[in-house]
Design an enzyme around this catalytic site. Structure first.
Site, mmCIF file in Angstrom:
data_model
loop_
_atom_site.group_PDB
_atom_site.id
_atom_site.type_symbol
_atom_site.label_atom_id
_atom_site.label_comp_id
_atom_site.label_asym_id
_atom_site.label_seq_id
_atom_site.Cartn_x
_atom_site.Cartn_y
_atom_site.Cartn_z
ATOM 1 N N LYS A 29 27.536 7.632 7.618
ATOM 2 C CA LYS A 29 27.813 6.705 6.485
ATOM 3 C C LYS A 29 26.699 5.485 6.602
ATOM 4 O O LYS A 29 26.632 5.072 5.465
ATOM 5 C CB LYS A 29 29.320 6.126 6.902
ATOM 6 C CG LYS A 29 30.306 7.519 6.423
ATOM 7 C CD LYS A 29 31.682 6.834 6.672
ATOM 8 C CE LYS A 29 32.835 7.887 6.229
ATOM 9 N NZ LYS A 29 34.103 7.555 6.165
ATOM 10 N N ARG A 52 26.420 7.305 20.136
ATOM 11 C CA ARG A 52 26.649 7.995 21.501
ATOM 12 C C ARG A 52 28.096 8.120 21.610
ATOM 13 O O ARG A 52 28.946 6.987 21.331
ATOM 14 C CB ARG A 52 25.610 7.493 22.450
ATOM 15 C CG ARG A 52 26.145 5.833 23.044
ATOM 16 C CD ARG A 52 27.051 6.330 24.232
ATOM 17 N NE ARG A 52 27.376 4.927 24.654
ATOM 18 C CZ ARG A 52 28.552 4.304 24.382
ATOM 19 N NH1 ARG A 52 29.281 4.768 23.558
ATOM 20 N NH2 ARG A 52 28.776 3.086 24.677
ATOM 21 N N ASP A 79 34.665 1.088 23.186
ATOM 22 C CA ASP A 79 33.294 1.659 23.098
ATOM 23 C C ASP A 79 33.152 2.937 23.448
ATOM 24 O O ASP A 79 31.898 3.513 23.721
ATOM 25 C CB ASP A 79 32.319 0.634 23.623
ATOM 26 C CG ASP A 79 32.079 0.612 25.191
ATOM 27 O OD1 ASP A 79 33.142 1.057 25.913
ATOM 28 O OD2 ASP A 79 31.225 0.243 25.797
ATOM 29 N N ARG A 84 24.909 2.091 17.301
ATOM 30 C CA ARG A 84 23.844 0.945 17.585
ATOM 31 C C ARG A 84 22.961 0.855 16.493
ATOM 32 O O ARG A 84 22.348 1.705 16.256
ATOM 33 C CB ARG A 84 23.117 1.145 19.041
ATOM 34 C CG ARG A 84 22.163 -0.061 19.438
ATOM 35 C CD ARG A 84 21.766 0.248 20.714
ATOM 36 N NE ARG A 84 22.695 -0.144 21.575
ATOM 37 C CZ ARG A 84 22.657 0.489 22.864
ATOM 38 N NH1 ARG A 84 21.396 1.155 23.322
ATOM 39 N NH2 ARG A 84 23.589 0.328 23.864
ATOM 40 N N ARG A 112 32.322 -9.949 18.212
ATOM 41 C CA ARG A 112 31.616 -10.654 19.564
ATOM 42 C C ARG A 112 30.287 -11.151 19.319
ATOM 43 O O ARG A 112 29.400 -10.264 19.194
ATOM 44 C CB ARG A 112 31.843 -9.645 20.790
ATOM 45 C CG ARG A 112 33.460 -9.466 21.119
ATOM 46 C CD ARG A 112 33.320 -8.473 22.221
ATOM 47 N NE ARG A 112 34.734 -7.936 22.474
ATOM 48 C CZ ARG A 112 35.219 -6.895 22.961
ATOM 49 N NH1 ARG A 112 34.409 -6.221 23.344
ATOM 50 N NH2 ARG A 112 36.666 -6.376 22.957
ATOM 51 N N LYS A 119 25.107 -13.745 26.643
ATOM 52 C CA LYS A 119 25.820 -13.527 28.159
ATOM 53 C C LYS A 119 24.941 -14.128 29.436
ATOM 54 O O LYS A 119 23.573 -14.444 29.129
ATOM 55 C CB LYS A 119 25.844 -12.259 28.275
ATOM 56 C CG LYS A 119 27.012 -11.489 27.473
ATOM 57 C CD LYS A 119 27.543 -10.393 28.053
ATOM 58 C CE LYS A 119 28.684 -9.677 27.480
ATOM 59 N NZ LYS A 119 29.147 -8.537 28.138
ATOM 60 N N HIS A 127 28.691 -7.584 18.356
ATOM 61 C CA HIS A 127 29.233 -6.486 18.231
ATOM 62 C C HIS A 127 30.593 -6.690 17.401
ATOM 63 O O HIS A 127 31.118 -7.648 17.287
ATOM 64 C CB HIS A 127 29.936 -6.268 19.741
ATOM 65 C CG HIS A 127 28.958 -6.069 20.794
ATOM 66 N ND1 HIS A 127 29.368 -5.926 22.160
ATOM 67 C CD2 HIS A 127 27.487 -5.929 20.940
ATOM 68 C CE1 HIS A 127 28.305 -5.795 22.757
ATOM 69 N NE2 HIS A 127 27.322 -5.813 22.176
ATOM 70 N N GLU A 146 32.969 0.924 18.757
ATOM 71 C CA GLU A 146 32.081 -0.526 18.878
ATOM 72 C C GLU A 146 30.735 -0.055 18.079
ATOM 73 O O GLU A 146 30.046 0.604 18.419
ATOM 74 C CB GLU A 146 31.795 -0.898 20.637
ATOM 75 C CG GLU A 146 31.014 -1.884 20.474
ATOM 76 C CD GLU A 146 30.679 -2.473 21.967
ATOM 77 O OE1 GLU A 146 31.447 -3.381 22.414
ATOM 78 O OE2 GLU A 146 29.964 -1.858 22.442
HETATM 79 P P1 0O2 Z 1 27.086 1.496 28.082
HETATM 80 O O1 0O2 Z 1 26.827 2.194 29.294
HETATM 81 O O2 0O2 Z 1 26.182 0.713 27.212
HETATM 82 O O3 0O2 Z 1 28.511 2.048 27.250
HETATM 83 P P2 0O2 Z 1 31.766 -5.761 29.659
HETATM 84 O O4 0O2 Z 1 31.307 -4.247 29.717
HETATM 85 O O5 0O2 Z 1 32.920 -6.259 30.495
HETATM 86 O O6 0O2 Z 1 30.511 -6.526 29.908
HETATM 87 P P3 0O2 Z 1 33.256 -5.393 27.498
HETATM 88 O O7 0O2 Z 1 34.402 -6.273 27.599
HETATM 89 O O8 0O2 Z 1 33.790 -4.028 27.724
HETATM 90 O O9 0O2 Z 1 32.059 -5.952 28.164
HETATM 91 O O10 0O2 Z 1 32.749 -5.439 25.893
HETATM 92 P P4 0O2 Z 1 31.396 -5.791 25.459
HETATM 93 O O11 0O2 Z 1 31.144 -7.269 26.156
HETATM 94 O O12 0O2 Z 1 31.287 -5.821 23.964
HETATM 95 O O13 0O2 Z 1 30.111 -4.910 26.057
HETATM 96 C C1 0O2 Z 1 30.290 -3.431 25.759
HETATM 97 C C2 0O2 Z 1 28.950 -3.122 25.627
HETATM 98 O O14 0O2 Z 1 27.880 -4.161 25.468
HETATM 99 C C3 0O2 Z 1 28.326 -2.598 27.380
HETATM 100 O O15 0O2 Z 1 28.918 -1.279 27.357
HETATM 101 C C4 0O2 Z 1 27.057 -2.566 27.025
HETATM 102 O O16 0O2 Z 1 26.377 -1.631 25.918
HETATM 103 C C5 0O2 Z 1 26.549 -3.861 26.235
HETATM 104 N N1 0O2 Z 1 26.450 -4.969 27.067
HETATM 105 C C6 0O2 Z 1 27.303 -6.033 27.319
HETATM 106 N N2 0O2 Z 1 26.949 -6.879 28.395
HETATM 107 C C7 0O2 Z 1 25.770 -6.379 28.633
HETATM 108 C C8 0O2 Z 1 24.662 -7.105 29.467
HETATM 109 O O17 0O2 Z 1 24.850 -7.776 30.198
HETATM 110 N N3 0O2 Z 1 23.520 -5.951 29.508
HETATM 111 C C9 0O2 Z 1 23.432 -5.102 28.550
HETATM 112 N N4 0O2 Z 1 22.068 -4.357 28.893
HETATM 113 N N5 0O2 Z 1 24.236 -4.520 28.142
HETATM 114 C C10 0O2 Z 1 25.345 -5.221 27.772
HETATM 115 P P5 0O2 Z 1 29.036 -0.532 28.918
HETATM 116 O O18 0O2 Z 1 30.280 0.099 29.127
HETATM 117 O O19 0O2 Z 1 28.729 -1.788 30.036
HETATM 118 O O20 0O2 Z 1 27.703 0.363 29.029
#
Ligand code: 0O2
Length: 269
Positions: A29, A52, A79, A84, A112, A119, A127, A146
């Site tokens: 979409k 993914r 997520d 992305r 977000r 961060k 997000h 997400e």
């Molecule tokens: P993956 O492997 O990418 O799926 P949190 O994980 O606690 O920081 P939360 O509350 O789950 O965050 O939600 P948020 O902040 O929306 O973050 C979700 C995703 O955003 C993360 O998934 C990452 O993909 C990305 N992200 C958030 N913070 C960072 C960061 O500091 N560095 C990078 N590189 N990516 C970030 P996952 O599950 O962490 O990982």
């Protein structure tokens, strides 16, 4: 991990299936949304899109990190299905978010803004947490997903930082962390600088798109004239095309295209 559901009580294949379907549908979409933008405005705010489904190990890691019971995974980990969207310019991020907010096929539950509120790690991205009503063989299932929207520079940094964070299990050595912070600043300035020449880049991209569509139009016309024109005429058309093409002048290409139109009309094509 708190809660009562054992890991082996989850059939991961069937648990992840709706997330895969949701990811596939959302990807398609949003890809179409980008194609529509290109047709309407000659450019899309979207540079590329990927999707993914989170792997079971990452789901378990996140549940452990956040102290979620396994029974809570579905409601609390937003997520598992992830899209992305990468944009060329920071300004495009809001345009994409606007297009997504206007859609009627899913509901935006939360936004977000890690661009205004970077961060502590240096992570920047926008997000959207959405609820996607998925039509399955068993009826409609609301799936959380997400959507991350970021620039090419933000994506470069986040992908690199993610790999390092994974390699060092979250404890990136201080010197490396310092260099990552410098890279995050560099990515921020790159985004700012690119924004200042955005219009020139866009115009150049627009002109390239017009040129390539004109050239393929012309080549198609030459092809159809090949069946009707005389050998001498075909030869002249070929020579003129090469001359016009070498000029790299859009107006010359346009008038040659019109000339071919007239020729095609005279041959009843
Ligand atoms: P993956 O492997 O990418 O799926 P949190 O994980 O606690 O920081 P939360 O509350 O789950 O965050 O939600 P948020 O902040 O929306 O973050 C979700 C995703 O955003 C993360 O998934 C990452 O993909 C990305 N992200 C958030 N913070 C960072 C960061 O500091 N560095 C990078 N590189 N990516 C970030 P996952 O599950 O962490 O990982």
């Amino acid at each position: 991990m708190k809660g009562s559901v054992a890991v082996n009580a989850i059939n991961w294949k069937s648990f992840l299936l709706p997330y895969q379907q949701a990811t596939d549908e959302l990807l398609l979409k949003i890809q179409h949304m980008s194609v529509e933008c290109k047709q309407l405005y000659m450019h899309s705010p979207i540079d590329s899109i990927t999707g993914r489904v989170k792997q079971s190990t990452s789901i378990l890691d996140k549940a452990k990190r956040k102290h979620y019971a396994l029974a809570e995974i579905e409601d609390k980990i937003e997520d598992i299905a992830g899209i992305r969207i990468v944009c060329q310019f920071v300004e495009d991020i809001e345009k994409v978010a606007g297009l997504l907010r206007n859609r009627k096929d899913f509901k935006v539950l939360e936004e977000r803004d890690y661009i205004t509120n970077t961060k502590p790690s240096g992570y920047r991205s926008y997000h959207l947490i959405i609820e996607y009503p998925l039509n399955t063989a068993w009826g409609v299932k609301n799936v959380l997903a997400e959507i991350q929207i970021r620039t090419i520079a933000m994506n470069f940094w986040a992908t690199a930082e993610h790999s390092l964070r994974y390699k060092y299990s979250g404890n990136i050595p201080d010197d490396l962390q310092e260099r990552l912070t410098h890279c995050a600043e560099a990515a921020y300035y790159l985004d700012q600088e690119m924004s200042t020449i955005k219009e020139e880049i866009r115009n150049a991209q627009r002109l390239n798109a017009i040129r390539s569509s004109l050239v393929s139009d012309i080549l198609e016309k030459i092809q159809s004239l090949n069946f009707r024109a005389s050998i001498q005429e075909k030869d002249e058309i070929d020579k003129e095309f090469i001359a016009v093409w070498n000029k790299e002048d859009l107006n010359a290409l346009r008038s040659f295209n019109q000339k071919l139109d007239h020729l095609a009309t005279s041959y009843n094509i």
